[in-house]
Design a protein around this motif. Structure first.
Motif, PDB file in Angstrom:
ATOM      1  N   THR A  69      24.440 -45.847 -30.161  1.00  0.00           N
ATOM      2  CA  THR A  69      23.067 -45.411 -30.433  1.00  0.00           C
ATOM      3  C   THR A  69      23.046 -43.933 -30.798  1.00  0.00           C
ATOM      4  OG1 THR A  69      22.749 -45.114 -28.042  1.00  0.00           O
ATOM      5  CG2 THR A  69      21.906 -47.133 -29.020  1.00  0.00           C
ATOM      6  N   THR A  70      22.075 -43.590 -31.644  1.00  0.00           N
ATOM      7  CA  THR A  70      21.929 -42.213 -32.105  1.00  0.00           C
ATOM      8  C   THR A  70      20.916 -41.499 -31.241  1.00  0.00           C
ATOM      9  OG1 THR A  70      22.429 -42.871 -34.363  1.00  0.00           O
ATOM     10  CG2 THR A  70      21.322 -40.760 -34.072  1.00  0.00           C
ATOM     11  N   ASN A  71      21.316 -40.406 -30.616  1.00  0.00           N
ATOM     12  CA  ASN A  71      20.414 -39.665 -29.736  1.00  0.00           C
ATOM     13  C   ASN A  71      20.065 -38.296 -30.330  1.00  0.00           C
ATOM     14  OD1 ASN A  71      20.176 -41.593 -27.605  1.00  0.00           O
ATOM     15  ND2 ASN A  71      22.279 -41.136 -27.058  1.00  0.00           N
ATOM     16  N   GLU A  72      19.880 -38.276 -31.642  1.00  0.00           N
ATOM     17  CA  GLU A  72      19.487 -37.050 -32.322  1.00  0.00           C
ATOM     18  C   GLU A  72      18.013 -36.769 -32.027  1.00  0.00           C
ATOM     19  OE1 GLU A  72      19.190 -33.691 -34.694  1.00  0.00           O
ATOM     20  OE2 GLU A  72      20.955 -34.706 -33.900  1.00  0.00           O
ATOM     21  N   THR A  73      17.727 -35.618 -31.472  1.00  0.00           N
ATOM     22  CA  THR A  73      16.346 -35.287 -31.147  1.00  0.00           C
ATOM     23  C   THR A  73      16.190 -33.785 -31.015  1.00  0.00           C
ATOM     24  OG1 THR A  73      14.508 -35.822 -29.644  1.00  0.00           O
ATOM     25  CG2 THR A  73      16.669 -35.400 -28.635  1.00  0.00           C
ATOM     26  N   LEU A  74      14.955 -33.348 -30.964  1.00  0.00           N
ATOM     27  CA  LEU A  74      14.650 -31.945 -30.736  1.00  0.00           C
ATOM     28  C   LEU A  74      13.205 -31.849 -30.277  1.00  0.00           C
ATOM     29  CD1 LEU A  74      13.965 -30.102 -34.098  1.00  0.00           C
ATOM     30  CD2 LEU A  74      14.512 -32.513 -34.052  1.00  0.00           C
ATOM     31  N   SER A 114      15.145 -40.915 -26.196  1.00  0.00           N
ATOM     32  CA  SER A 114      16.434 -40.232 -26.237  1.00  0.00           C
ATOM     33  C   SER A 114      16.609 -39.414 -24.952  1.00  0.00           C
ATOM     34  CB  SER A 114      16.539 -39.360 -27.487  1.00  0.00           C
ATOM     35  OG  SER A 114      17.823 -38.794 -27.624  1.00  0.00           O
ATOM     36  N   THR A 115      16.954 -38.137 -25.070  1.00  0.00           N
ATOM     37  CA  THR A 115      17.231 -37.313 -23.893  1.00  0.00           C
ATOM     38  C   THR A 115      15.995 -36.596 -23.348  1.00  0.00           C
ATOM     39  OG1 THR A 115      18.075 -35.649 -25.447  1.00  0.00           O
ATOM     40  CG2 THR A 115      19.692 -36.998 -24.318  1.00  0.00           C
ATOM     41  N   GLY A 116      14.810 -37.043 -23.760  1.00  0.00           N
ATOM     42  CA  GLY A 116      13.584 -36.597 -23.105  1.00  0.00           C
ATOM     43  C   GLY A 116      12.752 -35.565 -23.832  1.00  0.00           C
ATOM     44  N   GLN A 117      13.275 -34.971 -24.909  1.00  0.00           N
ATOM     45  CA  GLN A 117      12.524 -33.895 -25.559  1.00  0.00           C
ATOM     46  C   GLN A 117      11.168 -34.363 -26.072  1.00  0.00           C
ATOM     47  OE1 GLN A 117      15.810 -34.234 -25.664  1.00  0.00           O
ATOM     48  NE2 GLN A 117      16.883 -32.372 -26.318  1.00  0.00           N
ATOM     49  N   GLU A 118      11.102 -35.587 -26.618  1.00  0.00           N
ATOM     50  CA  GLU A 118       9.827 -36.056 -27.149  1.00  0.00           C
ATOM     51  C   GLU A 118       8.785 -36.214 -26.043  1.00  0.00           C
ATOM     52  OE1 GLU A 118       8.992 -39.067 -30.526  1.00  0.00           O
ATOM     53  OE2 GLU A 118       8.946 -40.272 -28.685  1.00  0.00           O
ATOM     54  N   THR A 143      11.184 -44.271 -22.531  1.00  0.00           N
ATOM     55  CA  THR A 143      12.205 -45.310 -22.436  1.00  0.00           C
ATOM     56  C   THR A 143      13.232 -45.147 -23.544  1.00  0.00           C
ATOM     57  OG1 THR A 143      11.046 -46.920 -23.851  1.00  0.00           O
ATOM     58  CG2 THR A 143      10.524 -46.941 -21.494  1.00  0.00           C
ATOM     59  N   ASP A 144      14.445 -45.577 -23.261  1.00  0.00           N
ATOM     60  CA  ASP A 144      15.508 -45.590 -24.261  1.00  0.00           C
ATOM     61  C   ASP A 144      16.522 -46.641 -23.850  1.00  0.00           C
ATOM     62  OD1 ASP A 144      16.329 -43.500 -26.619  1.00  0.00           O
ATOM     63  OD2 ASP A 144      18.104 -44.437 -25.753  1.00  0.00           O
ATOM     64  N   ILE A 145      17.244 -47.164 -24.808  1.00  0.00           N
ATOM     65  CA  ILE A 145      18.239 -48.195 -24.491  1.00  0.00           C
ATOM     66  C   ILE A 145      19.521 -47.597 -23.942  1.00  0.00           C
ATOM     67  CG2 ILE A 145      19.342 -48.257 -26.775  1.00  0.00           C
ATOM     68  CD1 ILE A 145      19.319 -51.374 -26.437  1.00  0.00           C
ATOM     69  N   SER A 146      19.725 -46.302 -24.141  1.00  0.00           N
ATOM     70  CA  SER A 146      20.953 -45.650 -23.697  1.00  0.00           C
ATOM     71  C   SER A 146      20.825 -45.139 -22.263  1.00  0.00           C
ATOM     72  CB  SER A 146      21.292 -44.473 -24.624  1.00  0.00           C
ATOM     73  OG  SER A 146      22.282 -43.651 -24.045  1.00  0.00           O
ATOM     74  N   PRO A 147      21.595 -45.674 -21.328  1.00  0.00           N
ATOM     75  CA  PRO A 147      21.539 -45.172 -19.949  1.00  0.00           C
ATOM     76  C   PRO A 147      21.880 -43.684 -19.851  1.00  0.00           C
ATOM     77  CG  PRO A 147      22.637 -47.299 -19.996  1.00  0.00           C
ATOM     78  CD  PRO A 147      22.472 -46.866 -21.432  1.00  0.00           C
ATOM     79  N   ALA A 148      22.832 -43.222 -20.654  1.00  0.00           N
ATOM     80  CA  ALA A 148      23.208 -41.808 -20.608  1.00  0.00           C
ATOM     81  C   ALA A 148      22.058 -40.922 -21.072  1.00  0.00           C
ATOM     82  CB  ALA A 148      24.443 -41.558 -21.476  1.00  0.00           C
ATOM     83  N   ALA A 149      21.349 -41.352 -22.115  1.00  0.00           N
ATOM     84  CA  ALA A 149      20.219 -40.572 -22.605  1.00  0.00           C
ATOM     85  C   ALA A 149      19.101 -40.521 -21.568  1.00  0.00           C
ATOM     86  CB  ALA A 149      19.695 -41.163 -23.916  1.00  0.00           C
ATOM     87  N   VAL A 150      18.823 -41.650 -20.939  1.00  0.00           N
ATOM     88  CA  VAL A 150      17.763 -41.693 -19.928  1.00  0.00           C
ATOM     89  C   VAL A 150      18.131 -40.824 -18.727  1.00  0.00           C
ATOM     90  CG1 VAL A 150      16.600 -43.201 -18.265  1.00  0.00           C
ATOM     91  CG2 VAL A 150      16.842 -43.922 -20.647  1.00  0.00           C
ATOM     92  N   ALA A 151      19.382 -40.848 -18.333  1.00  0.00           N
ATOM     93  CA  ALA A 151      19.821 -40.000 -17.215  1.00  0.00           C
ATOM     94  C   ALA A 151      19.619 -38.525 -17.549  1.00  0.00           C
ATOM     95  CB  ALA A 151      21.287 -40.271 -16.883  1.00  0.00           C
ATOM     96  N   GLU A 196      12.967 -44.624 -17.960  1.00  0.00           N
ATOM     97  CA  GLU A 196      13.797 -45.748 -17.560  1.00  0.00           C
ATOM     98  C   GLU A 196      14.447 -46.384 -18.788  1.00  0.00           C
ATOM     99  OE1 GLU A 196      11.180 -48.396 -15.466  1.00  0.00           O
ATOM    100  OE2 GLU A 196      10.814 -49.609 -17.246  1.00  0.00           O
ATOM    101  N   VAL A 197      15.529 -47.108 -18.531  1.00  0.00           N
ATOM    102  CA  VAL A 197      16.232 -47.809 -19.606  1.00  0.00           C
ATOM    103  C   VAL A 197      15.438 -49.053 -19.983  1.00  0.00           C
ATOM    104  CG1 VAL A 197      18.356 -49.032 -20.224  1.00  0.00           C
ATOM    105  CG2 VAL A 197      18.468 -46.964 -18.795  1.00  0.00           C
ATOM    106  N   ARG A 198      15.210 -49.232 -21.278  1.00  0.00           N
ATOM    107  CA  ARG A 198      14.490 -50.415 -21.745  1.00  0.00           C
ATOM    108  C   ARG A 198      14.942 -50.764 -23.158  1.00  0.00           C
ATOM    109  NH1 ARG A 198      10.137 -53.629 -20.659  1.00  0.00           N
ATOM    110  NH2 ARG A 198       9.662 -52.501 -18.739  1.00  0.00           N
ATOM    111  N   ASN A 199      15.191 -52.033 -23.380  1.00  0.00           N
ATOM    112  CA  ASN A 199      15.510 -52.567 -24.701  1.00  0.00           C
ATOM    113  C   ASN A 199      14.202 -53.003 -25.350  1.00  0.00           C
ATOM    114  OD1 ASN A 199      16.317 -54.100 -26.927  1.00  0.00           O
ATOM    115  ND2 ASN A 199      18.115 -54.930 -25.890  1.00  0.00           N
TER     116      ASN A 199
END
Length: 286
Positions: A69-74, A114-118, A143-151, A196-199
């Motif tokens: 998954t792509t976690n490009e964000t700002l 993604s990693t929460g910026q939005e 929510t995001d499908i990537s557990p690492a991004a959600v963490a 949380e992680v969600r598909n």
């Protein structure tokens, strides 16, 4: 190792099964670049063997999702949706809710956070409109499908490079504190954001309803049927009069007349359950 056609087909099926992302034969470079280290670490002879092993290993499934998954964000990405939120959407929703049972309750979904910026950017935009927003019941669901991004979103700590990507210094001074890991989102924002992680291709169980949904730059990776299903289901979670933001390249005109795009502050958004007046909002309580 270079993936063969059999390898590519096996990985494409696996990725679609795990997270709904559609890859075709032209994506062999992406498969090799994102997964080669995992294949080697798993001790597999080829990518097809790796795909079979992943289906039997929950930990490997998580690692594949995080890798592919792509976690490009700002912060405040693309800016125009946040301008529309500040100057059009939120003021109108606040007016519409003023006579309801819960005039200060707002629920907003960042559906590919993604990693929460939005999600945190949405909270700051809300604070721009409502100076005393700490007294409001603002709930932002990321929510995001990537557990690492959600963490990472849950931690809310960003290094100097991350914090400088789109974040104005006035926001950094108001909502961040210096920490050992960089800059940490303060409790004022954190209390209003839950991750949380969600598909998104799975049923939306227990999500509730929302006044605003951001679902941007994720459906472009889905098949047309999955894309259509996603947005129709998102529309069902919107309160009457609620708004949906998509990515700049994601048109929803094929979903029917109620999905006609609207443009505010140069941002394209949708109001599939549009209403006139306050009455329908009063029934919701959200």
């Amino acid at each position: 190792m270079k993936p063969t056609q059999t390898d590519i087909d096996a990985v494409c099926d696996l990725v679609n099964e795990l997270c709904g992302i559609y890859l075709d034969n032209s994506k062999d470079y992406l498969i090799e670049g994102r997964l080669s280290k995992l294949v080697t670490k798993a001790g597999c002879a080829n990518y097809a063997d790796f795909a079979r092993k992943v289906r039997l290993d929950a930990r490997l499934k998580t690692e594949v999702v995080d890798a592919i998954t792509t976690n490009e964000t700002l912060w405040f990405r693309d800016s125009t949706p946040f301008d529309a939120l500040r100057f059009k959407i939120l003021p109108e929703l606040i007016d519409a809710k003023s006579g309801s049972l819960f005039p200060k309750k707002f629920r907003i979904w960042s559906a590919a956070c993604s990693t929460g910026q939005e999600a945190y950017s949405i909270a700051m935009a809300f604070a721009d409109v409502v100076p005393d927003f700490e007294k409001w019941d603002l709930q932002i669901y990321g929510t995001d499908i990537s557990p690492a991004a959600v963490a990472a979103a849950q931690r809310g700590v960003y290094n100097d490079m991350e914090v400088n990507r789109g974040l104005d210094q006035r926001y950094r001074g108001a909502y961040f504190v210096k920490s050992a890991g960089g800059w940490a989102v303060n409790d004022v924002l954190k209390r209003r954001c839950r991750f949380e992680v969600r598909n998104l291709l799975k049923p939306f169980t227990n999500v509730g309803s929302f006044d605003v949904i951001f679902c941007r730059n994720v459906a472009i990776y889905f098949t047309p049927p999955d894309r259509k299903s996603l947005f129709l289901r998102l529309g069902q979670t919107l309160n009457r009069g609620g708004w949906l933001f998509t990515g700049s390249g994601e048109s929803l005109m094929d979903l029917g007349p109620s999905w006609a795009p609207k443009q505010h502050c140069r941002a394209v958004c949708y109001q599939p359950n549009g209403c006139n007046g306050v009455a329908t909002l009063q029934r919701s309580g959200n």
